[in-house]
Motif scaffolding. Structure first.
Motif, short mmCIF file in Angstrom:
data_model
loop_
_atom_site.label_atom_id
_atom_site.label_comp_id
_atom_site.label_asym_id
_atom_site.label_seq_id
_atom_site.Cartn_x
_atom_site.Cartn_y
_atom_site.Cartn_z
N VAL A 1 34.60 53.42 33.10
CA VAL A 1 34.95 52.48 32.96
C VAL A 1 36.40 52.35 32.96
N THR B 1 28.00 43.34 30.95
CA THR B 1 27.61 44.54 31.69
C THR B 1 26.71 45.13 31.23
N SER C 1 35.42 51.56 23.38
CA SER C 1 36.44 51.09 24.37
C SER C 1 38.30 50.85 24.16
N GLU D 1 39.25 49.27 34.45
CA GLU D 1 40.01 47.66 35.12
C GLU D 1 40.90 47.57 34.19
N THR E 1 41.70 47.67 30.34
CA THR E 1 40.82 48.52 29.38
C THR E 1 39.81 49.36 30.12
N THR F 1 41.50 49.12 24.37
CA THR F 1 42.95 48.14 25.85
C THR F 1 44.08 48.50 25.63
N TYR G 1 41.79 45.74 39.62
CA TYR G 1 41.40 46.87 40.20
C TYR G 1 39.86 46.56 38.76
N ARG G 2 39.33 47.47 39.63
CA ARG G 2 37.91 48.31 38.43
C ARG G 2 37.92 49.93 39.30
N SER H 1 34.76 53.15 37.96
CA SER H 1 34.08 53.43 37.46
C SER H 1 32.84 54.73 37.61
#
Length: 654
Positions: free
Chosen positions: A616, A511, A582, A618, A598, A584, A623-624, A626
């Protein structure tokens, strides 16, 4: 003040909590192994737990149970290896034995500018047939150029440039991991650098990469330095990360690796990060005509080339220039081997009673067979492998071919067995970093390439005492030894060295919030945010010192149905680059339910008109969310605060 101090203390306690309750149950446990987590930090002893398709916990998990338990005593446990230069044969991807026995869990296809232009359809077709490894695509410049301009040596019109830019953008919008090119291959060879820049700059806003098989021309004396300089210049002008793919120093320029590395360092110093990939061999493989028959003779495609072969005057010129190319690039005819017949070109020359160029022309007239081409020197290869921004990639892929290059069966174990254990050119930690986190960051992967809580459960377990390649140029299809277990998305694809044919691989798409970036954990990182996205309240305050294996701090989510509400209790690695981060981990709800998560924090959305910051989130179960926020609401720094504080959740918007 007391309440704030209590929250801060609770956040610190959560960050330092044990990895997992000893009675916790998992789907798969890897026990008693030595972890090489992909970051390059020193190896450490730990157990690794997997729940469904995610890494659940890493640490002392004595007392934990799982339906599958692997005793990794004496073995190394690493992230699954990522091959960012894959020529995988689609029919071989459901098994991918030659790649699994090298420890590879992800292949990025369409290198050197090739492959289908419609990457969405390509991925759907590959996934429908079942995948033993994960697969992601590049969009290929060569394919785009050939489809619009054709096989002839001519300039593209302005209208054709725009059509090609649209095709590049379409490929990226459907998940391509960069724009690959092979400017040494025809007809892309005919594209002037200015036209290449115009086309691939369509990818600039995606913040992606440009891996290129560098173009070596007779005008430059077949100079590797000139070709690599062109790769860097095109990417720099186009706003992309240059990747010197299957990096090599050829022919007459052997011994000049230091000069090439200096060019790459200079580009990075100009704030234009430059990366590379390489394989541990001193020969490549491609079609016999591709790099030997002169470009002018290939103008218009094979039919036109054969007509030129039939013209005595043109044939004489072709023969002469073919010999010049072999001398300059491959140390002459002695550097050419024909794997389909297992014969050296010099032996065929004697049989035909002909010179090197004439022999090549005669062979190509009958069929365009492949050739293994020797090009370099061992000191140059070691220097390239040691370069910090060089990832390991095999220039191969899933295959069942038996008359091929040994790299298709031996690349990754050869690096580990020969260049680590035997010659000590690399350390275990650095070699694994070059096979995992470094290639992941080069193309933009976020949740693979590291062993950390919340990351995808792609894992390779190997024996450091026995891992080695056995494939040779004479017997190229001999499987490697030492790769014991390979786990793809939480499922065993290789068990005790034998494939299981689980078909656990997936199609991977990129993405706009997955930028190509350096993999650099040498500095501390810090990120904080507090706001509401799509009705979900999010509060983050995380830091990771350069010496830490994991992020520390706190994160909380309070949202509607389906949201992974709760506190983050298992922290992964805080990855960071300029204006981007980012992480996790695992969120634990008040009821004790744990879910993988994440998070991507992007200060400037490259596709948004106003370039607002984006977050964002996730989680499992699809599930997501943004959403865009003001850039100033997101704090990103490479100089972390001394003590992270637990953030307060914002009030819901009314």
């Amino acid at each position: 003040m007391k309440f704030a101090m209590l929250l801060a203390a609770l956040g610190a306690a959560l960050a330092q909590a044990p990895a997992a309750p000893r009675s916790r149950s998992f789907d798969l446990l890897i026990l008693h192994g030595t972890v090489l987590d992909g970051t390059g930090v020193p190896a450490y002893r730990a157990d690794v737990a997997i729940t469904e398709d995610r890494i659940a916990s890493i640490g002392d998990l004595a007392g934990a149970r799982a339906s599958i338990e692997i005793d990794a005593t004496g073995l190394f446990v690493a992230p699954g290896f990522i091959n960012i230069h894959s020529h995988a044969v689609p029919s071989a991807l459901p098994t991918a034995w030659n790649m699994l026995t090298q420890g590879v869990t992800t292949e990025i296809v369409n290198p050197d500018g090739g492959g289908p232009i419609d990457v969405e359809r390509q991925l759907a077709t590959l996934a429908a047939g079942g995948l033993a490894v994960n697969v992601g695509p590049y969009v290929g410049f060569n394919s785009v150029w050939a489809s619009v301009v054709g096989p002839a040596n001519r300039r593209a019109t302005d209208e054709e440039i725009e059509r090609m830019r649209t095709l590049v953008g379409d490929g990226l919008s459907h998940g391509a991991w960069g724009v690959s090119a092979g400017l040494d291959y025809k007809p892309a060879y005919y594209a002037p650098a200015d036209d290449v820049v115009k086309v691939v700059s369509a990818a600039a806003k995606w913040r992606t990469n440009f891996p290129n098989h560098d173009r070596l021309t007779p005008e430059s004396g077949y100079s590797s330095r000139t070709g690599i300089a062109e790769t860097i210049a095109i990417a720099e002008r186009a706003g992309l990360v240059p990747v010197v793919t299957h990096m090599k120093i050829q022919g007459r320029e052997q011994g000049l690796a230091k000069d090439v590395i200096g060019m790459m360092d200079a580009a990075t110093a100009r704030n234009h990060y430059t990366a590379a990939d390489a394989y541990p061999y001193l020969a490549g493989q491609t079609a016999l005509d591709a790099l030997i028959i002169p470009a002018w003779a290939q103008d218009g495609g094979r039919a036109e080339m054969l007509k030129r072969f039939a013209d005595p005057q043109l044939r004489a010129r072709i023969v002469k220039e073919a010999e010049e190319a072999m001398d300059a690039r491959f140390n002459g005819a002695a550097g050419v081997y024909l794997p389909s017949t297992g014969r050296q070109l010099v032996d065929v020359m004697h049989e035909m009673d002909a010179g090197a160029g004439e022999t090549v022309v005669r062979i190509v007239e009958q069929e365009n067979t492949s050739a293994i081409l020797r090009f370099g020197s061992e000191p140059d290869l070691v220097a390239v492998l040691q370069y910090p921004a060089t990832a390991i990639a095999c220039d191969c892929g899933a295959t069942t071919a038996t008359r091929t290059h040994p790299r298709a069966y031996g690349t990754f174990p050869r690096v580990l067995g020969h260049y680590v254990r035997e010659t000590h050119a690399l350390t275990w930690e650095n070699a694994v970093r070059k096979m995992t986190a470094l290639p992941a960051s080069t193309i933009g992967l976020v949740d693979r390439g590291l062993l950390a809580p919340g990351m995808a459960a792609d894992v390779t377990v190997f024996d450091p005492r026995t891992v080695i390649d056995h494939a040779t140029y004479d017997e190229p299809a001999v499987l490697s030894d030492g790769i014991r277990y390979v786990i793809v998305n939480g499922r065993l694809e290789l068990a005790d060295g034998k494939p299981t044919e689980e078909h656990a691989g997936r199609a991977l798409v990129r993405t706009e919030h997955m930028p190509s970036r350096p993999f650099d954990l040498a500095r501390g990182r810090h990120v904080s945010f507090s706001g509401t996205i799509e009705g979900t309240r999010i509060a983050i305050d995380l830091t990771q010192a350069a010496s830490d294996r994991r992020a520390r701090g706190a994160m909380r989510i309070d949202g509607g149905s389906g949201a992974p509400n709760g506190e983050m209790r298992e922290f992964g690695v805080l990855q960071a680059a300029d204006g981007w981060a980012s992480v996790t981990g695992w969120m634990t709800s008040p009821a004790g339910e744990a879910r993988p998560i994440t998070v991507i924090l992007d200060r400037s959305d490259p596709l948004a008109p106003d370039q607002r910051a984006t977050i964002v989130v996730e989680a499992d179960r699809g599930y997501r969310i943004s959403g865009s926020i003001a850039p100033e609401a997101l704090k990103l720094s490479l100089t972390p605060p001394r003590l992270p504080r637990r953030p307060a959740l914002p009030s819901p918007r009314r």
